[in-house]
Design a protein around this motif. Structure first.
Motif, mmCIF file in Angstrom:
data_model
loop_
_atom_site.group_PDB
_atom_site.id
_atom_site.type_symbol
_atom_site.label_atom_id
_atom_site.label_comp_id
_atom_site.label_asym_id
_atom_site.label_seq_id
_atom_site.Cartn_x
_atom_site.Cartn_y
_atom_site.Cartn_z
ATOM 1 N N PRO A 115 -65.667 51.112 18.300
ATOM 2 C CA PRO A 115 -65.677 49.780 19.078
ATOM 3 C C PRO A 115 -64.462 49.608 19.977
ATOM 4 C CG PRO A 115 -66.199 49.704 16.780
ATOM 5 C CD PRO A 115 -65.701 51.049 16.799
ATOM 6 N N ALA A 116 -64.860 49.046 21.071
ATOM 7 C CA ALA A 116 -63.417 48.975 22.129
ATOM 8 C C ALA A 116 -62.369 48.031 21.399
ATOM 9 C CB ALA A 116 -64.070 48.211 23.225
ATOM 10 N N GLY A 117 -62.812 47.111 20.525
ATOM 11 C CA GLY A 117 -61.803 46.301 19.870
ATOM 12 C C GLY A 117 -61.109 46.828 18.686
ATOM 13 N N HIS A 118 -61.431 48.050 18.064
ATOM 14 C CA HIS A 118 -60.763 48.852 16.967
ATOM 15 C C HIS A 118 -59.367 49.049 17.191
ATOM 16 C CE1 HIS A 118 -60.417 51.834 13.896
ATOM 17 N NE2 HIS A 118 -61.635 51.450 13.435
ATOM 18 N N PRO A 119 -58.769 48.923 16.159
ATOM 19 C CA PRO A 119 -57.053 48.959 16.148
ATOM 20 C C PRO A 119 -56.852 50.505 16.691
ATOM 21 C CG PRO A 119 -57.715 47.965 14.191
ATOM 22 C CD PRO A 119 -59.058 48.198 14.707
ATOM 23 N N LEU A 120 -57.741 51.521 16.193
ATOM 24 C CA LEU A 120 -57.441 52.826 16.936
ATOM 25 C C LEU A 120 -57.924 53.254 18.330
ATOM 26 C CD1 LEU A 120 -58.150 54.630 13.499
ATOM 27 C CD2 LEU A 120 -55.852 53.993 14.557
ATOM 28 N N ALA A 121 -58.648 52.264 18.973
ATOM 29 C CA ALA A 121 -59.245 52.599 19.952
ATOM 30 C C ALA A 121 -58.456 53.071 21.147
ATOM 31 C CB ALA A 121 -60.185 51.447 20.555
ATOM 32 N N ARG A 151 -65.354 53.116 22.911
ATOM 33 C CA ARG A 151 -64.303 53.955 23.495
ATOM 34 C C ARG A 151 -64.462 54.998 22.656
ATOM 35 N NH1 ARG A 151 -60.131 54.915 27.207
ATOM 36 N NH2 ARG A 151 -58.730 55.685 26.295
ATOM 37 N N ILE A 152 -64.346 56.333 23.515
ATOM 38 C CA ILE A 152 -64.637 57.505 23.048
ATOM 39 C C ILE A 152 -63.219 58.241 22.916
ATOM 40 C CG2 ILE A 152 -65.584 59.841 23.550
ATOM 41 C CD1 ILE A 152 -67.764 57.944 22.591
ATOM 42 N N VAL A 153 -62.725 58.818 21.674
ATOM 43 C CA VAL A 153 -61.499 59.362 21.575
ATOM 44 C C VAL A 153 -61.396 60.742 21.005
ATOM 45 C CG1 VAL A 153 -59.269 58.967 20.585
ATOM 46 C CG2 VAL A 153 -60.552 57.187 21.317
ATOM 47 N N PRO A 154 -60.800 61.712 21.608
ATOM 48 C CA PRO A 154 -60.623 63.055 21.171
ATOM 49 C C PRO A 154 -60.133 63.102 19.800
ATOM 50 C CG PRO A 154 -59.887 62.993 23.341
ATOM 51 C CD PRO A 154 -59.864 61.781 22.795
ATOM 52 N N VAL A 155 -60.222 64.084 19.084
ATOM 53 C CA VAL A 155 -60.053 64.366 17.515
ATOM 54 C C VAL A 155 -59.037 65.593 17.361
ATOM 55 C CG1 VAL A 155 -60.577 64.597 15.272
ATOM 56 C CG2 VAL A 155 -61.999 63.452 16.711
ATOM 57 N N ARG A 156 -58.032 65.533 16.675
ATOM 58 C CA ARG A 156 -57.170 66.648 16.318
ATOM 59 C C ARG A 156 -57.159 66.816 14.818
ATOM 60 N NH1 ARG A 156 -51.627 64.751 18.208
ATOM 61 N NH2 ARG A 156 -51.892 63.392 16.441
ATOM 62 N N PRO A 157 -57.342 68.301 14.250
ATOM 63 C CA PRO A 157 -57.897 69.291 15.224
ATOM 64 C C PRO A 157 -59.287 69.105 15.833
ATOM 65 C CG PRO A 157 -58.367 69.616 12.738
ATOM 66 C CD PRO A 157 -57.530 68.381 12.927
ATOM 67 N N ARG A 158 -59.032 69.978 16.993
ATOM 68 C CA ARG A 158 -60.403 69.822 17.734
ATOM 69 C C ARG A 158 -61.631 70.038 17.029
ATOM 70 N NH1 ARG A 158 -61.397 72.113 23.376
ATOM 71 N NH2 ARG A 158 -63.361 73.328 23.272
ATOM 72 N N LEU A 159 -62.547 69.289 17.019
ATOM 73 C CA LEU A 159 -63.983 69.471 16.678
ATOM 74 C C LEU A 159 -64.686 69.960 17.442
ATOM 75 C CD1 LEU A 159 -64.395 66.058 14.448
ATOM 76 C CD2 LEU A 159 -63.326 68.262 13.664
ATOM 77 N N SER A 160 -65.756 71.095 17.004
ATOM 78 C CA SER A 160 -66.679 71.461 17.859
ATOM 79 C C SER A 160 -67.907 72.239 17.254
ATOM 80 C CB SER A 160 -66.134 72.250 19.096
ATOM 81 O OG SER A 160 -65.617 73.736 18.257
#
Length: 331
Positions: free
Chosen positions: A176-182, A259-268
């Motif tokens: 969600p756009a209001g999420h603390p990690l967004a 909100r779309i945020v990439p992940v580390r390590p890369r997921l695929s």
């Protein structure tokens, strides 16, 4: 001599578990299935089926004949493939199934190009998860399936099936756009240890993969909601019900408030075409596989690529590339 159609009917009933389901597989009525079975029993002089609960099962004689039927039908498929290869023509009917993301993001382009290059080929396209499509390919009831595996869970390929990797699809996290990690530019999976997850239904490969991946990191994920389509999952994220992993292929637009945020390590995940090895001699099958590979290159090239990095709300996850000429799917 037992007719091939009667062998096909016995095989369909044995594999599907009922007369009505066999009719769906063979594209004939339930009555026609029953008539074929009755004819088969008259020809061999023995019963092929017996009642079992609400369905049917094969008698000992039926199971004996089924073994021969499987070998005969496999030889018939091989003969057809050899004849097609000898003729070299991409004609006839071809059935292709893919999981939902590929039906949105890959297969329409591939089938359009296939029809344009081979107008005499009649293509039947369907949406199926690989838990259903892989057995159909193994049995010869489906020509080509588009399936997936994950970077940490390799695909188990049954004997007699061939594969071709089409693309690698990166997976991000939707919040969600209001999420603390967004507002983060990238997230570690451990950052999401306490989140409520929105994911696919239990028993599906994607659901099991999420559990496996989080547990690898010592986290027991809290699955709060399930949905089978990415747009539905995004709507639940938008409503603030949780977070979701979100592959880029077939994602369409990201709604406001997500909100779309990439992940580390890369997921695929990796996307493959799968077909029977003996069907590899059919020009139509190999033409389909090559067109799927071409379509995969098109959706990942610079002017029509799966976007890297975080996406603002309302941004398409796939940038538009050159449009292929419109063509009818099927015939």
């Amino acid at each position: 001599m037992i007719e091939l159609a009667l062998m096909q009917t016995l095989h369909a009933v044995a594999r599907s578990g009922s007369i009505s389901a066999a009719g769906d597989v063979l594209h004939i009525t339930t009555s026609a299935v029953s008539q074929r079975l009755a004819k088969l029993e008259r020809e061999v002089g023995q019963s092929m089926l017996e009642r079992h609960g609400r369905g049917v099962r094969l008698t000992d004689a039926g199971r004996l004949l089924l073994g021969y039927a499987e070998r005969i039908l496999s030889l018939a498929d091989e003969a057809e493939a050899e004849l097609d290869g000898y003729r070299g023509a991409v004609v006839g009917k071809l059935s292709i199934a893919g999981f939902p993301s590929t039906v949105r993001g890959l297969l329409p382009r591939a089938v359009t190009m296939l029809k344009r290059e081979h107008p005499q080929l009649r293509v039947e396209l369907s949406e199926q998860e690989q838990e259903g499509s892989m057995p159909l390919v193994s049995r010869g009831d489906l020509d080509v399936a588009v399936v997936q595996d994950w970077f940490n869970v390799p695909l188990a390929v049954p004997d007699r099936l061939a594969t071709k990797q089409l693309l690698e699809d990166v997976v991000d996290v939707a919040l969600p756009a209001g999420h603390p990690l967004a507002d983060r530019s990238v997230l570690d999976l451990e950052d999401l240890a306490q989140e409520v997850w929105i994911t696919w239904s239990p028993g599906t490969g994607c659901h099991d993969w999420l559990l496996h991946t989080m547990r690898e990191r010592g986290v027991e994920p809290r699955v709060g909601h399930t949905a089978g389509e990415h747009p539905t999952q995004l709507a639940l994220v938008q409503a603030g019900f949780g977070v979701a992993v979100m592959p880029r292929l077939g994602r369409d637009q990201v709604p406001d408030g997500v909100r779309i945020v990439p992940v580390r390590p890369r997921l695929s995940r990796r996307v493959y075409a799968v077909w029977r090895q003996e069907a590899g001699r059919r020009p139509a099958v190999m033409a389909a596989v090559e067109m799927l590979a071409t379509a995969a290159r098109l959706v990942t090239q610079p002017d029509h690529r799966l976007i890297d990095g975080p996406l603002p709300a309302g941004t398409p996850s796939v940038l538009p590339g050159p449009r292929a000429p419109a063509a009818a799917i099927g015939a």
